[in-house]
Write a protein that holds these residues in place. Structure first.
Motif, PDB file in Angstrom:
ATOM      1  N   LEU A 199      11.568   4.636   3.261  1.00  0.00           N
ATOM      2  CA  LEU A 199      11.559   5.621   4.338  1.00  0.00           C
ATOM      3  C   LEU A 199      11.254   6.988   3.736  1.00  0.00           C
ATOM      4  N   TRP A 200      10.553   7.807   4.500  1.00  0.00           N
ATOM      5  CA  TRP A 200      10.229   9.160   4.044  1.00  0.00           C
ATOM      6  C   TRP A 200      10.896  10.177   4.963  1.00  0.00           C
ATOM      7  N   VAL A 201      11.683  11.062   4.369  1.00  0.00           N
ATOM      8  CA  VAL A 201      12.388  12.100   5.117  1.00  0.00           C
ATOM      9  C   VAL A 201      11.535  13.369   5.080  1.00  0.00           C
ATOM     10  N   PRO A 202      11.083  13.864   6.235  1.00  0.00           N
ATOM     11  CA  PRO A 202      10.210  15.043   6.234  1.00  0.00           C
ATOM     12  C   PRO A 202      10.994  16.320   5.950  1.00  0.00           C
ATOM     13  N   PRO A 203      10.334  17.356   5.455  1.00  0.00           N
ATOM     14  CA  PRO A 203      11.004  18.647   5.259  1.00  0.00           C
ATOM     15  C   PRO A 203      11.348  19.280   6.601  1.00  0.00           C
ATOM     16  N   LYS A 204      12.247  20.266   6.574  1.00  0.00           N
ATOM     17  CA  LYS A 204      12.744  20.865   7.816  1.00  0.00           C
ATOM     18  C   LYS A 204      11.641  21.550   8.622  1.00  0.00           C
ATOM     19  N   HIS A 205      10.642  22.138   7.935  1.00  0.00           N
ATOM     20  CA  HIS A 205       9.615  22.853   8.693  1.00  0.00           C
ATOM     21  C   HIS A 205       8.681  21.893   9.419  1.00  0.00           C
ATOM     22  N   ILE A 206       8.735  20.600   9.076  1.00  0.00           N
ATOM     23  CA  ILE A 206       7.958  19.584   9.796  1.00  0.00           C
ATOM     24  C   ILE A 206       8.795  18.986  10.911  1.00  0.00           C
ATOM     25  N   ASP A 207      10.034  18.660  10.617  1.00  0.00           N
ATOM     26  CA  ASP A 207      10.946  18.080  11.596  1.00  0.00           C
ATOM     27  C   ASP A 207      12.349  18.602  11.310  1.00  0.00           C
TER      28      ASP A 207
ATOM     29  N   GLY B 117       0.843  -1.187   0.000  1.00  0.00           N
ATOM     30  CA  GLY B 117       0.000   0.000   0.000  1.00  0.00           C
ATOM     31  C   GLY B 117       0.875   1.233   0.000  1.00  0.00           C
ATOM     32  N   CYS B 118       0.268   2.392   0.195  1.00  0.00           N
ATOM     33  CA  CYS B 118       1.024   3.648   0.193  1.00  0.00           C
ATOM     34  C   CYS B 118       2.098   3.618   1.271  1.00  0.00           C
ATOM     35  N   THR B 119       3.303   4.010   0.909  1.00  0.00           N
ATOM     36  CA  THR B 119       4.434   3.967   1.835  1.00  0.00           C
ATOM     37  C   THR B 119       4.559   5.233   2.671  1.00  0.00           C
ATOM     38  N   PHE B 120       3.750   6.256   2.382  1.00  0.00           N
ATOM     39  CA  PHE B 120       3.846   7.514   3.138  1.00  0.00           C
ATOM     40  C   PHE B 120       3.421   7.263   4.582  1.00  0.00           C
ATOM     41  N   PRO B 121       4.124   7.838   5.550  1.00  0.00           N
ATOM     42  CA  PRO B 121       3.850   7.557   6.969  1.00  0.00           C
ATOM     43  C   PRO B 121       2.378   7.705   7.341  1.00  0.00           C
ATOM     44  N   THR B 122       1.838   6.690   7.977  1.00  0.00           N
ATOM     45  CA  THR B 122       0.485   6.573   8.526  1.00  0.00           C
ATOM     46  C   THR B 122      -0.595   6.423   7.465  1.00  0.00           C
ATOM     47  N   CYS B 123      -0.276   6.464   6.178  1.00  0.00           N
ATOM     48  CA  CYS B 123      -1.318   6.373   5.150  1.00  0.00           C
ATOM     49  C   CYS B 123      -1.872   4.951   5.095  1.00  0.00           C
TER      50      CYS B 123
ATOM     51  N   HIS C 176      -0.646  11.743  -1.577  1.00  0.00           N
ATOM     52  CA  HIS C 176       0.670  12.062  -1.024  1.00  0.00           C
ATOM     53  C   HIS C 176       1.762  12.215  -2.076  1.00  0.00           C
ATOM     54  N   HIS C 177       1.525  11.719  -3.281  1.00  0.00           N
ATOM     55  CA  HIS C 177       2.556  11.816  -4.314  1.00  0.00           C
ATOM     56  C   HIS C 177       2.980  13.258  -4.579  1.00  0.00           C
ATOM     57  N   PRO C 178       2.042  14.240  -4.611  1.00  0.00           N
ATOM     58  CA  PRO C 178       2.472  15.618  -4.859  1.00  0.00           C
ATOM     59  C   PRO C 178       3.396  16.194  -3.797  1.00  0.00           C
ATOM     60  N   LEU C 179       3.477  15.576  -2.618  1.00  0.00           N
ATOM     61  CA  LEU C 179       4.354  16.089  -1.557  1.00  0.00           C
ATOM     62  C   LEU C 179       5.816  15.710  -1.792  1.00  0.00           C
ATOM     63  N   ALA C 180       6.063  14.732  -2.667  1.00  0.00           N
ATOM     64  CA  ALA C 180       7.424  14.248  -2.888  1.00  0.00           C
ATOM     65  C   ALA C 180       8.167  15.168  -3.843  1.00  0.00           C
ATOM     66  N   GLY C 181       9.464  15.374  -3.572  1.00  0.00           N
ATOM     67  CA  GLY C 181      10.289  16.213  -4.440  1.00  0.00           C
ATOM     68  C   GLY C 181      11.713  16.257  -3.950  1.00  0.00           C
TER      69      GLY C 181
END
Length: 464
Positions: free
Chosen positions: A437-445, A370-376, A410-415
């Motif tokens: 694994l998904w690495v969050p942007p700095k403003h999230i973590d 399924g979707c690999t994005f955290p908690t999806c 969640h695909h549009p969040l990837a870049g």
């Protein structure tokens, strides 16, 4: 996706919340032993109920403002419902329900910036006073789903005011009776048949139970009923498609002895008939493709489960399917095989084209589920294949070990920017090698600690 913030009483809101929290701690510490009579206990229970009912009056405007000022990715997700579900630890469906209620009970802002009253102002006022609860609100919102479209606004507003007044003194079941009486006045001739049928049509599958069985509900229109009747007339006859009888068939009328051996009730015969009809439709190959694969059941399992014919496989739709059922279904299906090494990582399968091929998607179905994005929680058949190494920016190849299933949300969040989420493949030294694994942007973590989605690998919740 954000961590729980540490309260800092820097605003009047923070200070007021700190007082409320302190008051509840004091009440918990005091206990209720000093209440010596039931009348006293009932009064305190009423006061606590009113306090609890008052809270949504504060929460709904907050949710409504969050939705109005929403910026994609600001809080780590693509939509408000997912963010609220994670932050409040509620289901996404409950989050969506709260958003819809917030839209109805909160003041609105027009494009010009002017404020206007909530859709249901009297109900909103009653909620703010703590006079009515969630069940009352549900009754009132249900009432307006059945109000005819030709009822003028003034009449609808008067009905809402009357219902909100009654909700302050009636139980929800009593309020529903009053609402039905008002609905009868507004629509004495009953609903227009075509519009009412279109509004009611539904087919809902509930979640799987512990026994893997699924309950659901449906409300079908006359056309679908006619199709079902025609199909059941043949496929649901006694002695036809009986899974307990090898002589049972659909090709010709069953023999009298076959009919006699069939002890299934009508409900079970119709269940077995619908299963056979859908199985034949999937096996026919006439349903086309979905996301590059034939429309069929894709089930993944381990070699051990296959050899022992025990345990469960997981389907592309996220359901659990007993291995014995998979083996029986395989007699009617197109066959695919995905190979993994001893560590559970997919064997290398590369492609020079940017678009993942069907066989690669099957391997992604098997490894990611399924979707690999955290908690999806979106299943594999609702996902795209994402390049962990960007095809253009990082000269990534379409290799199966560098592909990740990601849903359309969640695909549009990837870049590749610092404000984007980055998908990477866990190395050999990771606890779950080969996983996404998904690495969050700095403003999230600010630490950018990689995150993993355990939803489709629930046994891992106990590992962490």
């Amino acid at each position: 996706m954000l961590s729980n913030p540490t309260p800092h009483p820097t605003t009047r809101v923070d200070a007021a919340l700190a007082k409320i929290e302190a008051g509840f701690r004091e009440l918990r510490d005091a206990g209720f032993d000093e209440l010596s009579t039931n009348p006293q206990r009932v009064v305190v229970t009423q006061r606590l109920e009113t306090i609890g009912r008052t809270v949504p009056g504060f929460v709904y405007p907050l949710i409504n403002t969050i939705e109005r000022q929403w910026r994609c990715g600001e809080l780590g997700d693509h939509n408000v419902a997912n963010t609220l579900a994670d932050a409040l630890r509620i289901s996404p469906s409950e989050a969506r329900t709260r958003i819809r209620i917030a839209d109805d009970l909160s003041p609105q802002v027009t494009f010009s910036g002017a404020r206007r009253n909530p859709t249901y102002p009297a109900t909103a006022a009653a909620v703010a006073d703590g006079a009515i609860g969630d069940e009352h609100v549900k009754v009132i919102r249900e009432f307006f789903r059945h109000v005819p479209l030709d009822v003028d606004n003034e009449t609808a507003e008067l009905a809402e005011q009357k219902l909100a007044e009654q909700a302050r003194v009636l139980r929800p079941d009593q309020l529903r009776t009053a609402a039905n009486r008002i609905l009868g006045y507004l629509n004495p001739d009953g609903p227009k048949p075509e519009a009412e049928r279109a509004r009611k049509r539904s087919f809902t599958l509930g979640p799987q139970g512990a026994d893997l069985m699924t309950k659901g509900s449906f409300c079908v229109d006359p056309e679908l009923r006619a199709y079902l009747e025609a199909a059941f007339a043949k496929y649901a006859k006694p002695g036809v498609l009986n899974p307990a009888d090898e002589e049972s068939t659909v090709e010709e009328d069953p023999a009298a002895e076959t009919v006699k051996r069939d002890d299934r009730c009508l409900e079970k015969r119709q269940h077995d008939a619908l299963k056979a009809i859908l199985r034949d439709a999937l096996a026919s190959g006439t349903l086309g493709q979905h996301r590059g694969l034939p429309v069929t059941v894709v089930a993944t399992m381990t070699v051990k489960e296959l050899e022992e014919a025990s345990g469960t496989a997981i389907t592309g739709g996220g359901s659990l399917l007993p291995i014995r059922d998979v083996l029986r279904m395989a007699r009617h299906a197109r066959h695919y095989l995905a190979l993994f090494d001893d560590a559970g990582r997919p064997i290398y399968l590369g492609r020079s084209k940017r678009i993942a091929q069907g066989d690669q998607r099957l391997v992604c179905f098997a490894k990611d589920k399924g979707c690999t994005f955290p908690t999806c929680s979106r299943p594999a058949n609702m996902c795209q294949c994402h390049h962990c190494r960007e095809w253009v920016a990082q000269l990534g190849l379409t290799d199966v070990d560098q592909l990740a299933l990601v849903c359309d949300t969640h695909h549009p969040l990837a870049g590749v920017k610092d404000t984007d989420w980055h998908a990477i493949v866990a190395g050999a030294d990771h606890k779950y090698p080969g996983r996404i694994l998904w690495v969050p942007p700095k403003h999230i973590d600010p630490t950018r600690k990689p995150r993993i989605n355990h939803y489709f690998h629930p046994h891992e919740y106990w590992d962490d």
